[in-house]
Design a protein around this motif. Structure first.
Motif, PDB file in Angstrom:
ATOM      1  N   PRO A 191      -8.559   1.436  -9.549  1.00  0.00           N
ATOM      2  CA  PRO A 191      -7.136   1.696  -9.319  1.00  0.00           C
ATOM      3  C   PRO A 191      -6.567   2.794 -10.214  1.00  0.00           C
ATOM      4  CG  PRO A 191      -7.544  -0.650  -9.346  1.00  0.00           C
ATOM      5  CD  PRO A 191      -8.818   0.013  -9.817  1.00  0.00           C
ATOM      6  N   ASP A 227      -6.240   2.192  -5.798  1.00  0.00           N
ATOM      7  CA  ASP A 227      -4.903   1.693  -5.430  1.00  0.00           C
ATOM      8  C   ASP A 227      -3.889   2.676  -5.999  1.00  0.00           C
ATOM      9  OD1 ASP A 227      -5.974  -0.665  -4.453  1.00  0.00           O
ATOM     10  OD2 ASP A 227      -5.481  -1.843  -6.233  1.00  0.00           O
ATOM     11  N   PHE A 244       0.794   1.784  -1.788  1.00  0.00           N
ATOM     12  CA  PHE A 244       1.936   0.873  -1.714  1.00  0.00           C
ATOM     13  C   PHE A 244       3.201   1.559  -2.190  1.00  0.00           C
ATOM     14  CE2 PHE A 244      -1.903  -1.260  -3.318  1.00  0.00           C
ATOM     15  CZ  PHE A 244      -2.170  -2.109  -2.242  1.00  0.00           C
TER      16      PHE A 244
HETATM   17  N1  5AD Z   1       4.704  -3.010  -6.218  1.00  0.00           N
HETATM   18  C1  5AD Z   1       3.834  -2.303  -5.464  1.00  0.00           C
HETATM   19  N2  5AD Z   1       2.502  -2.429  -5.584  1.00  0.00           N
HETATM   20  C2  5AD Z   1       2.024  -3.297  -6.493  1.00  0.00           C
HETATM   21  N3  5AD Z   1       0.771  -3.632  -6.839  1.00  0.00           N
HETATM   22  C3  5AD Z   1       0.824  -4.561  -7.811  1.00  0.00           C
HETATM   23  N4  5AD Z   1       2.107  -4.838  -8.100  1.00  0.00           N
HETATM   24  C4  5AD Z   1       2.867  -4.070  -7.295  1.00  0.00           C
HETATM   25  C5  5AD Z   1       4.263  -3.897  -7.147  1.00  0.00           C
HETATM   26  N5  5AD Z   1       5.138  -4.575  -7.888  1.00  0.00           N
HETATM   27  C6  5AD Z   1      -0.409  -2.998  -6.260  1.00  0.00           C
HETATM   28  C7  5AD Z   1      -1.237  -2.273  -7.317  1.00  0.00           C
HETATM   29  C8  5AD Z   1      -2.420  -3.187  -7.497  1.00  0.00           C
HETATM   30  C9  5AD Z   1      -2.578  -3.761  -6.109  1.00  0.00           C
HETATM   31  C10 5AD Z   1      -3.374  -5.021  -6.033  1.00  0.00           C
HETATM   32  O1  5AD Z   1      -1.248  -3.998  -5.695  1.00  0.00           O
HETATM   33  O2  5AD Z   1      -1.639  -1.034  -6.804  1.00  0.00           O
HETATM   34  O3  5AD Z   1      -3.581  -2.513  -7.931  1.00  0.00           O
END
Ligand code: 5AD
Ligand code: SF4
Length: 474
Positions: free
Chosen positions: A297, A337, A368
């Motif tokens: 990540p 990630d 994300f």
């Molecule tokens: N908002 C967005 N993405 C997140 N992740 C973890 N917490 C958050 C958050 N609050 C993502 C990270 C992590 C993956 C499992 O989820 O990228 O590596």
């Protein structure tokens, strides 16, 4: 009633975790509870949750419940939930709406929730005020108490919440009903102590607790005897394995010992770049049965944002690690990630992320939009990036990620790769699916007799997310 407390959930002591090998108890009365009854289990989230669900299934079947895939005919509905982003929450509450509807038609149905959402104060408060019709909520620390929680619900007919907010123990005797006969998840550690500022996991899963090596190696050896071909070592941050123990036995030692059991394929997720040691890389390079696939990540390519995220590495140190991996483990695939729209992320910061993607040319990436999780430091940071900007960044990033994913896959055309054929593909009964050593999804038109075997497959067609191939007979 035991209600979660985020403040308690974030405390950390220096104490070594306690191993409890007799904590899961199922007496004769409990074994009768599910006789003639059906359960419906829905799982959200990461591999850890998938694996917890394999434990839940085994416990329910110890109680003589049988599984149904049709919620309408269930006597027990259980949602094993994920708290990582807001949309995971929304999906669960949507599903609870459907369960409520069913319960109004079939009042005897029990409805329960477990997993990471159960560990959140906001969620439990919402359930206590708006979802009083539910039967039970229990958390990640007392998963093994499912039979006792259910017994109470059946007797008392009122909402029972039993969530512990603690560092957690290691429970060694929970049964497991694995979804696959060929590949298995193995927890090597629980919890996380990294406290990245956006992440809720250290609060929902507790302190980092490494399982003792004897239990892990014994589990792998049993799986080898049972004919399993692949194990995936699981943890929020597997590279930190052993750091909470006093015996100087670290991830590199565990990986090597697991490889030496002779299991055909060893994988591990998830790695934090901070704990990735040179020794670990050497072990991965040394053993043919440790798969050349690493999920690493990045989260952001901007040093400023990485600092705000509490990630403990810089763009340069990440790239240095990436290059070491690519040099020492030739042909290894690397996925990542990435979060866009972290509070205060500027166009400049985002460009730094794109820059790293252009350098690393990842095999794939989970991307994300930042989601504020109540109780985490990032939720209190000023978030001045508009939703429109966040969505645009995500779109741009995904386009780039897809481009490199396809380019990487293109290199496989007309090559022969080893694929562990797991079962029939979504494409139809005459097609099998499986993964290459580098974790590429391959569809193969082949007889079902090949399920559970590793075959040489010649790649005939390449897409962005998968490939088609044919088995090469010797
Ligand atoms: N908002 C967005 N993405 C997140 N992740 C973890 N917490 C958050 C958050 N609050 C993502 C990270 C992590 C993956 C499992 O989820 O990228 O590596
Ligand atoms: Fe969350 Fe960071 Fe721990 Fe991963 S390492 S689980 S992102 S706190």
């Amino acid at each position: 009633m035991l209600i979660p407390n985020l403040k308690e959930a974030k405390t950390r002591s220096n104490k070594e975790s306690i191993v409890k090998a007799n904590e899961y108890i199922i007496n004769n009365d409990l074994k009768e509870l599910g006789k003639g009854k059906l359960y419906f289990l829905k799982t959200y989230g990461c591999q850890m949750n998938e694996h917890d669900s394999e434990n839940i299934k085994a416990m329910l079947e110890d109680m003589n419940f049988s599984e149904t895939k049709d919620m309408e005919e269930a006597d027990l509905i259980l949602l094993n939930t994920c708290a990582i982003r807001e949309n995971a929450h929304n999906k669960v509450f949507g599903y609870l709406g459907r369960a409520k509807n069913l319960k109004s038609r079939k009042p005897g149905v029990l409805v329960g929730l477990c997993g990471c959402m159960a560990q959140e104060e906001v969620v439990v408060n919402k359930i206590l005020s708006e979802y009083k019709w539910m039967d039970f909520v229990f958390g990640t620390h007392n998963l093994h108490k499912l039979p006792q929680v259910l017994e109470k619900s059946i007797k008392e007919h009122k909402l029972n919440v039993e969530v512990l907010s603690c560092e957690g123990d290691i429970i060694e005797n929970i049964p497991v009903k694995r979804d696959s006969k060929f590949k298995a998840w193995i927890n090597i550690m629980y919890g996380c102590d990294k406290f990245c500022t956006y992440c809720i996991v250290p609060y929902t899963r507790g302190k980092q607790r490494s399982r003792r090596k004897e239990y892990i190696l014994n589990e792998v050896e049993e799986l080898v005897k049972d004919g399993y071909k692949e194990v995936t070592l699981l943890g929020q941050n597997v590279n930190a394995y052993g750091k909470d123990l006093n015996d100087n036995y670290k991830m590199e030692n565990l990986l090597e010992d697991v490889a030496k059991t002779g299991i055909e394929r060893v994988r591990f997720v998830t790695s934090h770049p901070w704990d990735f040691t040179d020794n670990m890389i050497d072990v991965i390079a040394k053993y043919d049965n440790i798969m050349p696939y690493i999920h690493l990540p990045l989260q952001s390519g901007s040093d400023r944002i990485l600092k705000l995220m509490g990630r403990r590495y810089t763009k340069d140190s990440y790239l240095e690690l990436y290059n070491k991996l690519k040099t020492k483990v030739p042909n290894c695939s690397i996925t990542t990630d990435i979060i866009v729209g972290f509070p205060g992320e500027t166009e400049e910061d985002f460009k730094e992320t794109l820059d790293v993607v252009n350098t690393c040319k990842y095999d794939g990436a989970y991307t994300f939009i930042f989601s504020a999780r109540e109780g985490t430091p990032a939720a209190k940071m000023k978030d001045d990036v508009t939703l429109e900007e966040k969505e645009q960044r995500l779109f741009k990033l995904n386009e780039l990620v897809n481009k490199y994913s396809k380019e990487n896959n293109d290199k496989y055309l007309d090559t022969t790769v080893k694929v562990l054929l797991e079962g029939t593909s979504e494409k139809g009964e005459d097609t099998l699916m499986g993964y290459t050593e580098t974790m590429k999804l391959v569809n193969v038109k082949a007889d079902k007799k090949y399920i559970g075997t590793i075959q040489n497959v010649k790649i005939k067609e390449v897409k962005t997310w998968s490939m088609d191939g044919i088995i090469e007979e010797d």
